[in-house]
Design a protein around this motif. Structure first.
Motif, short mmCIF file in Angstrom:
data_model
loop_
_atom_site.label_atom_id
_atom_site.label_comp_id
_atom_site.label_asym_id
_atom_site.label_seq_id
_atom_site.Cartn_x
_atom_site.Cartn_y
_atom_site.Cartn_z
N ASN A 93 -27.99 17.52 -32.06
CA ASN A 93 -29.43 17.40 -32.63
C ASN A 93 -29.71 15.97 -32.11
N LEU A 94 -28.80 15.00 -32.45
CA LEU A 94 -29.01 13.26 -32.35
C LEU A 94 -28.81 13.05 -30.76
N GLY A 95 -28.09 13.86 -30.06
CA GLY A 95 -27.94 13.46 -28.70
C GLY A 95 -29.01 14.05 -27.95
N SER A 121 -20.17 12.23 -29.19
CA SER A 121 -19.93 13.61 -30.27
C SER A 121 -18.55 13.46 -30.72
N PRO A 122 -18.13 14.40 -31.50
CA PRO A 122 -16.73 14.29 -32.28
C PRO A 122 -15.86 14.83 -31.20
N ARG A 123 -16.30 15.25 -30.05
CA ARG A 123 -15.55 15.89 -28.86
C ARG A 123 -15.38 14.86 -27.69
N GLY A 124 -16.55 13.97 -27.87
CA GLY A 124 -16.44 13.35 -26.55
C GLY A 124 -17.75 12.86 -26.20
N ARG A 146 -29.86 9.04 -39.47
CA ARG A 146 -29.04 9.49 -38.27
C ARG A 146 -27.67 9.22 -38.16
N VAL A 147 -27.49 7.79 -38.17
CA VAL A 147 -25.94 7.41 -38.43
C VAL A 147 -25.14 8.08 -39.41
#
Lengths: 150, 323, 364
Positions: free
Chosen positions: C74-76, C303-306, C97-98
């Motif tokens: 969502n954030l991205g 994101s958590p994945r990159g 958001r953070v």
């Protein structure tokens, strides 16, 4: 580092690339694309990361868009190459960035752009027997529905 | 002709008891495993079928009995069909020499422990048959891994049993128990080492974590019994838990004095000790990750086997000196 | 040599392929000669769908990309759209958001490390611990936006729900308890001798290969390459927050695991700071007419994945003309054939688990 320095450097090194800055992107000609991208990667600014490779169907033409990043100069460069929408093809950059291998397969799958010299140009997201290229603007969703399911 | 009718009836009754015990114990162990794992993982486990889900295993058994028996296409039918029997029957047969108490034993063979070790080894044949006959690559890999693993761990297992036999001076199960009347074998340092080797090897023998390599769920789906369904699967399952009980019971007999114990009847002591070890192995299973094939083989041949050999030599030297 | 090869089709239904990934493994005994990932089983053509949705309508679709870190998606997307539309969210919304992005990062990493342990054969125990902790985060999100998996929380210009004192207390409780609980994971996994034996020096990813394949996120940081979009191209208020970028040394499976564990600790720190510095204001935005994006933008977030990139091209219409999602897992999985070659099947599974992929964003 900014876009204009990159464009000027490319213009002096590759006069036949017809490099110009359009809307925040470096636009080059298809024939010189590989040489320019090679220079961008292995040249002094070292754009060693291919962040993203995709295409945009502008109906009359297809844009191939490269997003390159250099960790040395901390700059994200957008490179665009305009292809004709009839049988589009361009040199593969899979030999420069390994990441391009799958990105190009995806673009081939979804847009039908042929990447010349690609080691393994197969469909990646759609089934192998899929007809058409879904992200082309000419591909209507009804194309899927009309096809008989086997 | 003097036909020993009474003897035969007695044996049949004992056999019936063993069969009943195997079935009930396997079902109880499955329930216990689910409860122990739930306890370790902050959850409740089966709760719906009966009090604390006690009849869950019964319900599962009924379900498995009613399920269709699916034969994989291209399977080597005869081998595939026979495999579960090769796994399940030896597990039941091992109970012949299991001493539940001073008189609670089907038949006290004078080669007791040797018999148990050899009859349980037959199951590797069944596992390999299942892997080969299923016409499934995961099963085949599981069967091959299992064959390599079980045969490798047989060596340290028998060498560690040898130490107990040397201390006891007999291979009869009852004899070993009686030899522990002055004190459990586990209290002797050399048998302590043998105990550790035995427990590790036995865990590998029954394919439990951290040696569940033949079944490695995340790699081989379910290994050799991937293709089995219904009652055939249940036979593997029952055999697995019966073997699990056998190694725990054997450990209790060899190292913890078997049925010896004050105040309570001897079968109670026997079961208490066996289930103590069962609980420990369940605890291990729900805590540790799995080893890799080559690491496990290295451990068997380069660590356990030499250690067990040295242990046998040291024990022998002490016994000879003692005279 | 070909005759001796054993071809194993691992997936699309397999316990350890993390979704509908299909790996074609060519084995020599148990050694992987060749590993070919086949993807696309979850392809929903979300990029095509985007061309017939307004930007606001598209936010729920981003939930379905990396469904384990919906907030970050969502954030991205919203940040990319905001940059294109030249909007800036109110300060309170930025802090919120953070908070949600970092909480979701913790939730995602919890699943990553526990499914990795599961792949190594640690039966379900780590997974249940992680699920228990993740549940607390999910409950916080449930209070915040009424959803447990697909949040649609971050909106263009703001967020969909404001923080209440109750939620703030829930977050504080979570931080306090999780700090303690993370030590349990160290006992159960990090310093477990079998866990180390299985993951140390397995699937070593060289830095230059990682960069060439476009590997990002914890997988890249595990090779010792210092790159975190939150630090290097700060968005939101990350430049005002104090946190460390955790780096690995060798780039093996254990490093990838440990970088994630460390990141969870850092994320807890970030959430704590952001919660303390939460400014006043009304973060909830109401949009009554569609945005008409014009021009194009490429925006990355961590994101958590990159690196999660959104490339949005607009032509003044309500619908974006073209939307490309640069999913981190897509590049991360593409390096698997290089890493799996020559490994044992067990180790190939270990490498796959340590890469932490989500098929939702690979296939899009």
């Amino acid at each position: 580092m900014d876009l204009l320095t990159v464009v000027q450097a490319v213009q002096t090194m590759f006069p036949d690339a017809a490099a110009e800055a359009v809307a925040g992107a470096l636009v080059i000609r298809k024939e010189a694309a590989f040489a320019v991208l090679d220079q961008l990667k292995n040249g002094p600014s070292r754009f060693i990361s291919l962040q993203c490779l995709t295409a945009v169907d502008r109906k009359e033409a297809l844009d191939v868009v490269y997003h390159l990043y250099s960790f040395d100069v901390r700059f994200l460069l957008t490179v665009k190459v305009v292809l004709s929408s009839e049988e589009p093809s361009i040199d593969s950059v899979a030999s420069l960035w390994d990441a391009a291998n799958w990105f190009e397969r995806e673009v081939y799958d979804l847009f039908g752009i042929k990447f010349l010299g690609h080691p393994d140009l197969r469909r990646i997201l759609n089934p192998d027997d899929w007809a058409g290229h879904p992200l082309r603007k000419s591909f209507a969703s009804s194309d899927i529905i009309q096809k008989p399911l086997k | 002709m003097n036909f020993p009718v009474q003897e035969l009836l007695k044996l049949a009754a004992k056999g019936g008891f063993v069969l009943g015990f195997v079935a009930v114990s396997a079902m109880f162990l499955i329930w216990l495993e689910r409860k122990v794992s739930a306890w370790i993982q902050n959850r409740k486990g089966p709760m719906m079928t009966g009090p604390q889900g006690a009849f869950q295993s019964v319900a599962d058994t009924v379900k498995l009995l009613l399920k269709e028996n699916i034969v994989p296409s291209g399977a080597d039918f005869f081998i595939w069909w026979l495999a579960p029997f090769f796994v399940a029957i030896p597990a039941v047969m091992a109970f012949v020499c299991m001493p539940f108490g001073p008189h609670h034993i089907v038949y006290d063979l004078n080669v007791g422990i040797l018999y148990i070790c050899s009859i349980t080894s037959v199951s590797v044949l069944g596992i390999f048959m299942a892997g080969w006959g299923s016409n499934n690559k995961y099963s085949l890999l599981g069967g091959m891994r299992s064959a390599a693993q079980i045969i490798s761990y047989e060596v340290p297992l028998l060498l560690s049993v040898l130490v107990v036999v040397m201390e006891a001076g007999t291979v009869s199960m009852q004899g070993i128990v009686h030899a522990q009347e002055p004190g459990w074998f586990i209290l002797k340092p050399n048998v302590m080492v043998a105990f550790l080797i035995y427990l590790i090897s036995a865990t590998a023998e029954v394919n439990r974590v951290p040696f569940d390599i033949p079944e490695a769920e995340s790699e081989l789906v379910a290994g050799y019994h991937t293709e089995y369904s219904g009652m055939k699967f249940a036979m593997f399952f029952v055999a697995e838990y019966t073997n699990f009980f056998i190694i725990s019971a054997t450990t209790a007999t060899l190292f913890f004095g078997g049925w010896l114990g004050p105040w309570a009847p001897s079968p109670v002591w026997f079961l208490l000790k066996a289930y103590g070890i069962v609980f420990f192995l369940m605890w291990v299973r729900w805590t540790l990750p799995r080893l890799r094939m080559d690491q496990m083989m290295t451990f068997a041949w380069k660590v356990l086997t030499p250690l067990a050999l040295v242990n046998v030599l040291v024990t022998g030297w002490f016994l000879v000196r003692k005279g | 040599m070909i005759k001796d090869e054993l071809v194993i089709n691992m997936g699309p239904q397999h316990p350890s392929t993390h979704g509908v990934l299909f790996l074609e493994l060519r084995l020599n005994g148990e050694i992987v000669n060749d590993c070919r990932p086949h993807i696309g089983y979850l392809h929903r053509s979300i990029e095509k769908v985007a061309e017939s949705r307004t930007l606001t309508q598209f936010i729920p679709f981003t939930d379905r990309l990396d469904y384990l870190a919906s907030m970050n998606n969502n954030l991205g997307f919203c940040l990319a759209a905001e940059r294109l539309l030249q909007i800036e969210a109110v300060r309170r919304a930025q802090y919120l958001r953070v908070i949600v992005a970092e909480l979701n990062r913790i939730a995602s990493h919890l699943l990553a490390i526990s499914t990795f342990a599961q792949d190594l054969g640690a039966y379900a125990t780590a997974l249940f611990y992680a699920m228990r902790d993740r549940q607390k985060i999910v409950q916080i999100f449930d209070e915040l936006c009424g959803q447990r998996l697909t949040y649609n929380y971050v909106r263009i210009g703001g967020v969909s729900g404001d923080m209440t004192p109750k939620i703030a207390q829930m977050i504080r409780d979570f931080i306090a308890s999780e700090r303690e609980i993370l030590k349990d994971y160290d006992d159960l996994l990090t310093h477990n001798i079998i866990f180390k034996a299985r993951s140390k020096n397995i699937g070593v990813l060289a830095q230059d290969i990682a960069l060439s394949y476009g590997v990002t996120g914890p997988n890249l940081r595990a090779t010792g390459f210092n790159w975190d979009v939150r630090k290097d191209e700060p968005y939101l208020v990350y430049d005002k927050l104090d946190f460390k970028v955790s780096l690995g040394t060798v780039g093996d499976a254990w490093d990838r695991y440990f970088v994630r564990v460390q990141e969870m600790r850092e994320s807890l720190k970030i959430v704590e700071q952001a919660l303390a510095a939460l400014p006043e204001g009304d973060p909830v935005v109401k949009v009554n007419k569609p945005f008409r994006p014009n021009g194009e933008v490429y925006m990355r977030t961590e994101s958590p994945r990159g690196d999660l990139g959104f490339y949005i091209v607009g032509n003044g219409e309500a619908f974006p003309y073209r939307l490309k999602i640069r999913a981190p897992s897509f590049s991360n999985i593409s390096v698997l054939p290089v890493m799996a070659k020559g490994l044992n099947v067990s180790d190939a599974v270990c490498v796959l688990g340590s890469l932490d992929i989500v098929m939702g964003e690979i296939d899009r």
